[in-house]
Design a protein around this motif. Structure first.
Motif, PDB file in Angstrom:
ATOM      1  N   VAL A 211       0.852  -1.190   0.000  1.00 62.67           N
ATOM      2  CA  VAL A 211       0.000   0.000   0.000  1.00 62.67           C
ATOM      3  C   VAL A 211       0.882   1.232   0.000  1.00 62.67           C
ATOM      4  O   VAL A 211       1.881   1.294   0.720  1.00 62.67           O
ATOM      5  CB  VAL A 211      -0.918   0.014   1.250  1.00 62.67           C
ATOM      6  CG1 VAL A 211      -1.698   1.321   1.333  1.00 62.67           C
ATOM      7  CG2 VAL A 211      -1.859  -1.182   1.232  1.00 62.67           C
ATOM      8  N   ASP A 212       0.539   2.210  -0.817  1.00 61.46           N
ATOM      9  CA  ASP A 212       1.234   3.498  -0.849  1.00 61.46           C
ATOM     10  C   ASP A 212       0.334   4.560  -0.237  1.00 61.46           C
ATOM     11  O   ASP A 212      -0.841   4.667  -0.595  1.00 61.46           O
ATOM     12  CB  ASP A 212       1.570   3.912  -2.286  1.00 61.46           C
ATOM     13  CG  ASP A 212       2.573   2.988  -2.945  1.00 61.46           C
ATOM     14  OD1 ASP A 212       3.404   2.411  -2.225  1.00 61.46           O
ATOM     15  OD2 ASP A 212       2.528   2.848  -4.190  1.00 61.46           O
ATOM     16  N   ILE A 213       0.890   5.351   0.674  1.00 61.85           N
ATOM     17  CA  ILE A 213       0.130   6.438   1.295  1.00 61.85           C
ATOM     18  C   ILE A 213       0.908   7.736   1.117  1.00 61.85           C
ATOM     19  O   ILE A 213       2.009   7.888   1.649  1.00 61.85           O
ATOM     20  CB  ILE A 213      -0.104   6.172   2.794  1.00 61.85           C
ATOM     21  CG1 ILE A 213      -0.880   4.865   2.997  1.00 61.85           C
ATOM     22  CG2 ILE A 213      -0.857   7.343   3.430  1.00 61.85           C
ATOM     23  CD1 ILE A 213      -1.095   4.498   4.458  1.00 61.85           C
ATOM     24  N   GLY A 214       0.343   8.646   0.355  1.00 61.67           N
ATOM     25  CA  GLY A 214       0.976   9.936   0.124  1.00 61.67           C
ATOM     26  C   GLY A 214       0.528  10.940   1.166  1.00 61.67           C
ATOM     27  O   GLY A 214      -0.594  11.462   1.090  1.00 61.67           O
ATOM     28  N   ILE A 215       1.401  11.204   2.134  1.00 64.82           N
ATOM     29  CA  ILE A 215       1.027  12.079   3.237  1.00 64.82           C
ATOM     30  C   ILE A 215       2.288  12.530   3.957  1.00 64.82           C
ATOM     31  O   ILE A 215       3.317  11.847   3.937  1.00 64.82           O
ATOM     32  CB  ILE A 215       0.092  11.316   4.221  1.00 64.82           C
ATOM     33  CG1 ILE A 215      -0.602  12.266   5.190  1.00 64.82           C
ATOM     34  CG2 ILE A 215       0.857  10.239   4.978  1.00 64.82           C
ATOM     35  CD1 ILE A 215      -1.681  11.584   6.019  1.00 64.82           C
ATOM     36  N   ASP A 216       2.224  13.675   4.582  1.00 65.93           N
ATOM     37  CA  ASP A 216       3.289  14.126   5.466  1.00 65.93           C
ATOM     38  C   ASP A 216       3.290  13.204   6.683  1.00 65.93           C
ATOM     39  O   ASP A 216       2.261  12.997   7.322  1.00 65.93           O
ATOM     40  CB  ASP A 216       3.018  15.578   5.898  1.00 65.93           C
ATOM     41  CG  ASP A 216       4.139  16.181   6.730  1.00 65.93           C
ATOM     42  OD1 ASP A 216       4.857  15.432   7.416  1.00 65.93           O
ATOM     43  OD2 ASP A 216       4.271  17.420   6.707  1.00 65.93           O
ATOM     44  N   ALA A 217       4.441  12.626   7.010  1.00 65.16           N
ATOM     45  CA  ALA A 217       4.512  11.674   8.129  1.00 65.16           C
ATOM     46  C   ALA A 217       4.132  12.313   9.456  1.00 65.16           C
ATOM     47  O   ALA A 217       3.798  11.601  10.411  1.00 65.16           O
ATOM     48  CB  ALA A 217       5.915  11.084   8.221  1.00 65.16           C
ATOM     49  N   ASN A 218       4.167  13.640   9.536  1.00 64.81           N
ATOM     50  CA  ASN A 218       3.735  14.315  10.755  1.00 64.81           C
ATOM     51  C   ASN A 218       2.217  14.370  10.881  1.00 64.81           C
ATOM     52  O   ASN A 218       1.697  14.753  11.931  1.00 64.81           O
ATOM     53  CB  ASN A 218       4.313  15.730  10.818  1.00 64.81           C
ATOM     54  CG  ASN A 218       5.681  15.749  11.470  1.00 64.81           C
ATOM     55  OD1 ASN A 218       5.908  15.077  12.464  1.00 64.81           O
ATOM     56  ND2 ASN A 218       6.597  16.521  10.905  1.00 64.81           N
ATOM     57  N   ASP A 219       1.524  14.014   9.819  1.00 68.51           N
ATOM     58  CA  ASP A 219       0.076  13.876   9.872  1.00 68.51           C
ATOM     59  C   ASP A 219      -0.216  12.422  10.226  1.00 68.51           C
ATOM     60  O   ASP A 219      -0.124  11.539   9.388  1.00 68.51           O
ATOM     61  CB  ASP A 219      -0.536  14.239   8.512  1.00 68.51           C
ATOM     62  CG  ASP A 219      -2.043  14.112   8.481  1.00 68.51           C
ATOM     63  OD1 ASP A 219      -2.618  13.538   9.436  1.00 68.51           O
ATOM     64  OD2 ASP A 219      -2.652  14.560   7.484  1.00 68.51           O
ATOM     65  N   HIS A 220      -0.556  12.176  11.451  1.00 68.12           N
ATOM     66  CA  HIS A 220      -0.662  10.808  11.934  1.00 68.12           C
ATOM     67  C   HIS A 220      -1.889  10.068  11.427  1.00 68.12           C
ATOM     68  O   HIS A 220      -2.115   8.913  11.821  1.00 68.12           O
ATOM     69  CB  HIS A 220      -0.618  10.786  13.457  1.00 68.12           C
ATOM     70  CG  HIS A 220       0.700  11.244  14.005  1.00 68.12           C
ATOM     71  ND1 HIS A 220       0.949  11.388  15.362  1.00 68.12           N
ATOM     72  CD2 HIS A 220       1.866  11.593  13.380  1.00 68.12           C
ATOM     73  CE1 HIS A 220       2.192  11.818  15.546  1.00 68.12           C
ATOM     74  NE2 HIS A 220       2.755  11.953  14.354  1.00 68.12           N
ATOM     75  N   SER A 221      -2.645  10.684  10.556  1.00 62.06           N
ATOM     76  CA  SER A 221      -3.772   9.952   9.970  1.00 62.06           C
ATOM     77  C   SER A 221      -3.298   8.802   9.082  1.00 62.06           C
ATOM     78  O   SER A 221      -4.097   7.931   8.729  1.00 62.06           O
ATOM     79  CB  SER A 221      -4.681  10.906   9.171  1.00 62.06           C
ATOM     80  OG  SER A 221      -3.988  11.458   8.063  1.00 62.06           O
ATOM     81  N   TRP A 222      -1.993   8.768   8.743  1.00 60.78           N
ATOM     82  CA  TRP A 222      -1.482   7.605   8.002  1.00 60.78           C
ATOM     83  C   TRP A 222      -1.702   6.327   8.805  1.00 60.78           C
ATOM     84  O   TRP A 222      -1.823   5.235   8.219  1.00 60.78           O
ATOM     85  CB  TRP A 222      -0.017   7.760   7.647  1.00 60.78           C
ATOM     86  CG  TRP A 222       0.982   7.815   8.779  1.00 60.78           C
ATOM     87  CD1 TRP A 222       1.554   8.921   9.317  1.00 60.78           C
ATOM     88  CD2 TRP A 222       1.543   6.696   9.511  1.00 60.78           C
ATOM     89  NE1 TRP A 222       2.435   8.582  10.337  1.00 60.78           N
ATOM     90  CE2 TRP A 222       2.452   7.226  10.465  1.00 60.78           C
ATOM     91  CE3 TRP A 222       1.390   5.318   9.444  1.00 60.78           C
ATOM     92  CZ2 TRP A 222       3.184   6.421  11.343  1.00 60.78           C
ATOM     93  CZ3 TRP A 222       2.111   4.505  10.319  1.00 60.78           C
ATOM     94  CH2 TRP A 222       2.995   5.065  11.249  1.00 60.78           C
TER      95      TRP A 222
END
Length: 275
Positions: A130-141
């Motif tokens: 799975v690929d998740i495009g997000i800033d790692a500081n946004d913990h919604s990942w």
């Protein structure tokens, strides 16, 4: 067909070239130790003056070591938890999953959306990935990795937390412990003096957008204070098996760095029961 990508100076994408080229050169120099044979294929598909990413032999070995330690950690974790979720935080153009896939585990790549888009143009996504495009500081990942209670989770943040503010590292550690009981977090870090040297080296490449603010002097003490969900902290203080192939100077240098915790890796085990 060669992938044509425009990488502007000082962007996140340009920082991807440094570890990619480093792993490629480390594999060229010491193929019996550093196994990233995929890096050259990726380099050949990117329209970029790769010589700009050449920081010298020492950094090349560091990039090779970073992926090697991550792979060893993941293989060990999977030997105990074959159905685990492996999260590669700040994945960039990493090839680690090619080397650790046991046919059962799940992979999660996390990075900025533009990095994930860049990655998807170069890699064929595998089943169970799975690929998740997000800033790692946004913990919604943490909501998107497919975790259900009882899953075991390994988070690899190698070459990533340097770029976080100290308070963001503390917040990340606490969030992981609360969301994924029993998880393992593996990351590399430097002390303040070594990090200053690293920042000077990066600036010499002209990439001032890659400044690194996070360092630690006493990882065990500092990480244990980050969250009451932390059960234990282990710091790698010895050269791993196989590194005797390196020339004497680099063996001496890295042994000294690891022993004195100038530049090393921390493994954080979280409590299985959240306080």
């Amino acid at each position: 067909m060669k992938e044509t990508v425009t990488i502007e100076k000082g962007t996140v994408q340009e920082t991807l070239m440094l570890p990619l080229y480093g792993r490629y050169r480390a594999n060229q120099r010491y193929p019996e130790l550093f196994k990233d044979t995929t890096a050259k294929r990726i380099i050949d598909r990117i329209d970029y003056d790769i010589d700009k990413a050449d920081m010298g032999k020492g950094p090349q070995i560091v990039y090779g070591m970073r992926q090697d330690i991550a792979e060893r950690t993941a293989i060990g974790f999977l030997s105990e938890h074959p159905d685990a979720i492996i999260v590669n935080q700040g994945c960039g153009l990493d090839t680690i999953f090619d080397h650790i896939d046991n046919g059962r585990c799940r992979f999660v790549n996390i990075d900025f959306p533009e990095v994930i888009d860049f990655r998807q143009r170069l890699f064929d996504r595998k089943e169970r990935e799975v690929d998740i495009g997000i800033d790692a500081n946004d913990h919604s990942w943490m909501d998107g990795i497919g975790y259900v209670p009882g899953d075991m989770v390994l988070i690899l943040s190698c070459g990533v937390l340097f770029y976080f503010q100290p308070e963001d590292v503390r917040r990340l550690v606490d969030s992981i412990g609360k969301r994924f009981p029993g998880a393992l977090l593996c990351f590399d870090y430097e002390n303040a003096k070594m990090l200053a040297r690293s920042n000077r080296a990066v600036v010499k490449t002209g990439n001032r957008g890659a400044w690194m603010p996070f360092s630690m002097e006493d990882a065990r003490k500092e990480i244990m204070a980050f969250s009451d969900t932390v059960e234990s902290v282990t710091v790698i203080n010895e050269m791993p098996e196989g590194y005797e192939v390196l020339p004497f100077f680099y063996r001496w240098f890295f042994k000294r760095c690891l022993r004195n915790e100038f530049m090393t890796f921390a493994k954080v085990v979280f409590k299985k029961q959240v306080p």
